[in-house]
Design a protein around this motif. Structure first.
Motif, PDB file in Angstrom:
ATOM      1  N   MET A 395     -79.074 -60.856   6.217  1.00  0.00           N
ATOM      2  CA  MET A 395     -79.663 -59.548   5.941  1.00  0.00           C
ATOM      3  C   MET A 395     -80.571 -59.085   7.078  1.00  0.00           C
ATOM      4  O   MET A 395     -80.676 -57.893   7.365  1.00  0.00           O
ATOM      5  CB  MET A 395     -80.460 -59.614   4.642  1.00  0.00           C
ATOM      6  N   ASP A 396     -81.213 -60.016   7.757  1.00  0.00           N
ATOM      7  CA  ASP A 396     -82.162 -59.647   8.798  1.00  0.00           C
ATOM      8  C   ASP A 396     -81.540 -59.546  10.178  1.00  0.00           C
ATOM      9  O   ASP A 396     -82.194 -59.107  11.130  1.00  0.00           O
ATOM     10  CB  ASP A 396     -83.304 -60.662   8.846  1.00  0.00           C
ATOM     11  N   THR A 397     -80.264 -59.925  10.329  1.00  0.00           N
ATOM     12  CA  THR A 397     -79.627 -59.919  11.648  1.00  0.00           C
ATOM     13  C   THR A 397     -78.401 -59.019  11.729  1.00  0.00           C
ATOM     14  O   THR A 397     -77.649 -59.087  12.687  1.00  0.00           O
ATOM     15  CB  THR A 397     -79.213 -61.355  12.036  1.00  0.00           C
ATOM     16  N   GLY A 398     -78.159 -58.183  10.763  1.00  0.00           N
ATOM     17  CA  GLY A 398     -77.024 -57.275  10.848  1.00  0.00           C
ATOM     18  C   GLY A 398     -76.348 -56.997   9.523  1.00  0.00           C
ATOM     19  O   GLY A 398     -75.518 -56.096   9.432  1.00  0.00           O
ATOM     20  N   GLY A 399     -76.700 -57.746   8.486  1.00  0.00           N
ATOM     21  CA  GLY A 399     -76.055 -57.538   7.199  1.00  0.00           C
ATOM     22  C   GLY A 399     -76.792 -56.575   6.298  1.00  0.00           C
ATOM     23  O   GLY A 399     -76.346 -56.312   5.169  1.00  0.00           O
ATOM     24  N   PHE A 400     -77.915 -56.015   6.767  1.00  0.00           N
ATOM     25  CA  PHE A 400     -78.712 -55.131   5.918  1.00  0.00           C
ATOM     26  C   PHE A 400     -77.946 -53.863   5.555  1.00  0.00           C
ATOM     27  O   PHE A 400     -77.881 -53.466   4.385  1.00  0.00           O
ATOM     28  CB  PHE A 400     -80.023 -54.782   6.631  1.00  0.00           C
ATOM     29  N   GLN A 401     -77.356 -53.200   6.547  1.00  0.00           N
ATOM     30  CA  GLN A 401     -76.639 -51.946   6.287  1.00  0.00           C
ATOM     31  C   GLN A 401     -75.461 -52.174   5.357  1.00  0.00           C
ATOM     32  O   GLN A 401     -75.208 -51.374   4.453  1.00  0.00           O
ATOM     33  CB  GLN A 401     -76.182 -51.334   7.606  1.00  0.00           C
ATOM     34  N   VAL A 402     -74.737 -53.257   5.574  1.00  0.00           N
ATOM     35  CA  VAL A 402     -73.575 -53.552   4.735  1.00  0.00           C
ATOM     36  C   VAL A 402     -73.992 -53.790   3.287  1.00  0.00           C
ATOM     37  O   VAL A 402     -73.393 -53.252   2.345  1.00  0.00           O
ATOM     38  CB  VAL A 402     -72.813 -54.766   5.297  1.00  0.00           C
ATOM     39  N   VAL A 497     -64.450 -50.834   6.166  1.00  0.00           N
ATOM     40  CA  VAL A 497     -65.774 -51.169   6.713  1.00  0.00           C
ATOM     41  C   VAL A 497     -66.843 -50.994   5.641  1.00  0.00           C
ATOM     42  O   VAL A 497     -67.715 -51.860   5.458  1.00  0.00           O
ATOM     43  CB  VAL A 497     -66.080 -50.296   7.941  1.00  0.00           C
ATOM     44  N   VAL A 498     -66.795 -49.874   4.911  1.00  0.00           N
ATOM     45  CA  VAL A 498     -67.813 -49.600   3.900  1.00  0.00           C
ATOM     46  C   VAL A 498     -67.773 -50.640   2.788  1.00  0.00           C
ATOM     47  O   VAL A 498     -68.822 -51.057   2.270  1.00  0.00           O
ATOM     48  CB  VAL A 498     -67.628 -48.174   3.342  1.00  0.00           C
ATOM     49  N   THR A 499     -66.597 -51.080   2.407  1.00  0.00           N
ATOM     50  CA  THR A 499     -66.461 -52.081   1.341  1.00  0.00           C
ATOM     51  C   THR A 499     -66.524 -53.508   1.869  1.00  0.00           C
ATOM     52  O   THR A 499     -66.258 -54.452   1.112  1.00  0.00           O
ATOM     53  CB  THR A 499     -65.128 -51.876   0.601  1.00  0.00           C
TER      54      THR A 499
END
Length: 540
Positions: A395-402, A497-499
């Motif tokens: 979540m802190d390295t790139g997974g937050f937006q997803v 990408v969104v899912t």
């Protein structure tokens, strides 16, 4: 006495037999005479009736004979004229053959369905490229009035579609619906962020509406052009796209959010050259497939086609640092080649091998990233793959937006929270108006709203397929199919990408996501498709 008595009796019997035969012959002769007399009487009556016939009937019979003679004369004259026209056309064909050496590359791009010629750069200005239905005036006799009309039209009749039988208003309606729907959703998604960043909640909406309105006018103008002109200049368009991507690496290039993909035109106006490359590849690959014809199935033809797509894809990847667009460009090339290739088995084998290679590559990259320091551009792209595999742990390295996008999709339910009632757009999802706008749509309009959008996209793709199937020649069919491939790939990849079905990329949702360059060139593609529809001939 006895012998004398028997001999007279024998003579009498013979005489009776002779008399009997004479009577039979006499009767037969009388019957024949009677029949001959009857026939003669009938003929006489017929002749007397004909002599007594009314003069009007005789005039009618004479008129019929004259009409038959006149029809015979007209038929003979028509045959003579046809023979003369064939001789004249033979002379014109000899003249065309004598100039073959000076004609350019588009001369051989002939549709196997309609046998119509795609224009050359030279012949665009001379008007010799026109298909058979536009070249009908040249087939008339020297005294035809249509030839005079052709001269009065001038060069405009060779560049623009002057006469049309069909126009796809269904496709135009789908485009208008998607544009209007996209503007409403864009305002709902970007109002909060635009007010916080620029002090104007309509900042993104106003820019998109302005570009969209201008692009709509450009689309209508492009639809009036004869699409064969794009084939004549396809190589020049391809070189122009490569040159524009090269300008990104010059001082004209602009870096936005850590990516150098744009060319600065003014302080607030930029241009993304990768969008030009998509159209250039569609036009140039379609042209090459028409030019090669059956040679496209050979090794040399395959290498040439894929070299065009690979060079463009590598240019997009390394000159503009845009991997997702490079994948789309290469996929468009593969789809166009698949359409013209007569066999399916090689593509099935290639697809299975590519899928296995991707799975192995992702596994290897995930292991490599875990053991690496995580610095550099390559580690950044590998980190996206690891984030895709386990977004909650990163979540802190790139997974937050997803993860926030998935929360938005899950909280919307079937009918959503209502238009404008999203909470994830309030600064939680960064740049929500770009590639993650579908997540906000799911939150506000729910699954039902997404189904409506997918229905509009499906209808748009159906109309593009209709145009491709009914195009007047092979080049028009391939260009329409390339546009179909581009739109469908971009929609599918954005949804994936969104899912979180595939790693995060910068692929936007056509007609809905924010982006002036994307809207401009999407509408140009729609204009080309509408221009192809203008050339569709209706059966009587």
């Amino acid at each position: 006495m006895r012998s004398r008595t028997v001999q007279p009796l024998k003579q009498r019997g013979q005489e009776r037999n002779v008399q009997r035969e004479q009577r039979k012959e006499t009767q037969q002769t009388q019957r024949l005479d009677f029949r001959m007399i009857s026939l003669a009487d009938d003929r006489g009556e017929t002749e007397r009736e004909e002599q007594k016939e009314h003069p009007a009937a005789q005039d009618l019979r004479e008129t019929q004979r004259l009409d038959f003679d006149m029809a015979s004369m007209v038929e003979r004259r028509r045959k003579v004229q046809e023979e003369q026209e064939r001789q004249d056309s033979g002379k014109r064909n000899k003249t065309v053959v004598s100039h073959k050496k000076s004609e350019t590359r588009m001369q051989k791009a002939i549709s196997p369905r309609a046998r119509r010629t795609v224009p050359t750069v030279e012949n665009v200005w001379k008007g010799r490229y026109a298909p058979e239905e536009d070249r009908g005036i040249q087939e008339q006799s020297p005294g035809s009035t249509k030839r005079k009309e052709r001269k009065t039209d001038g060069i405009l009749s060779h560049i623009f579609v002057m006469q049309e039988q069909y126009f796809d208003f269904d496709l135009l309606l789908a485009i208008i619906f998607l544009m209007c729907f996209g503007l409403v959703l864009l305002y709902s998604t970007s109002a909060y962020g635009a007010y916080g960043s620029f002090g104007d909640d309509t900042y993104y909406f106003a820019k998109q509406a302005l570009v969209g309105g201008g692009s709509f006018v450009i689309m209508l103008a492009v639809s009036k052009l004869n699409y064969h002109i794009y084939g004549a200049f396809s190589f020049e368009i391809y070189l122009f796209a490569m040159l524009m991507m090269g300008l990104v690496q010059t001082p004209l290039g602009v870096t936005i959010n850590g990516a150098r993909r744009w060319i600065g035109i003014s302080e607030r106006l930029t241009l993304q050259p990768a969008e030009i490359t998509k159209i250039a590849v569609i036009l140039f690959v379609s042209y090459e497939l028409c030019r090669l014809k059956k040679k496209a199935d050979t090794r040399e033809g395959t290498i040439r086609i894929f070299a065009i797509g690979m060079i463009a894809a590598l240019g997009v990847r390394f000159l503009t640092d845009n991997l997702s667009t490079a994948i789309i460009v290469l996929a468009i090339t593969c789809i166009l080649y698949f359409i013209v290739h007569p066999k399916m088995k090689p593509f099935l084998i290639l697809g299975a091998g590519a899928a296995a290679l991707l799975v192995g590559t992702f596994s290897f990259m995930a292991t490599a990233v875990k053991n690496s320091s995580g610095s550099g551009l390559d580690s950044f792209r590998l980190q996206r793959i690891v984030t895709w595999l386990d977004p909650e742990m990163h979540m802190d390295t790139g997974g937050f937006q997803v993860m926030q996008g998935l929360y938005a999709i899950g909280s919307g339910g079937f009918f959503g929270k209502g238009l404008g009632n999203s909470t994830q757009k309030l600064g939680v999802i960064p740049e929500a108006q770009n590639d993650m706008i579908l997540a906000i749509i799911c939150e506000e309009l729910g699954v039902f709203g997404v189904i409506v959008i997918l229905f509009l996209f499906g209808f748009l793709l159906y109309r593009l397929m209709f145009i491709a199937r009914n195009a007047p020649d092979l080049y028009g069919a391939l260009v329409a199919a390339g546009i179909f491939a581009h739109i469908s790939l971009q929609v599918i990849l954005n949804i994936m990408v969104v899912t979180n079905t595939i790693p995060t990329t910068g692929i936007t949702l056509p007609f809905i996501s924010y982006g002036g360059t994307s809207i401009l060139f999407l509408m140009a593609e729609m204009g080309i498709a509408l221009g192809i529809s203008r050339k569709i001939k209706l059966k009587e």
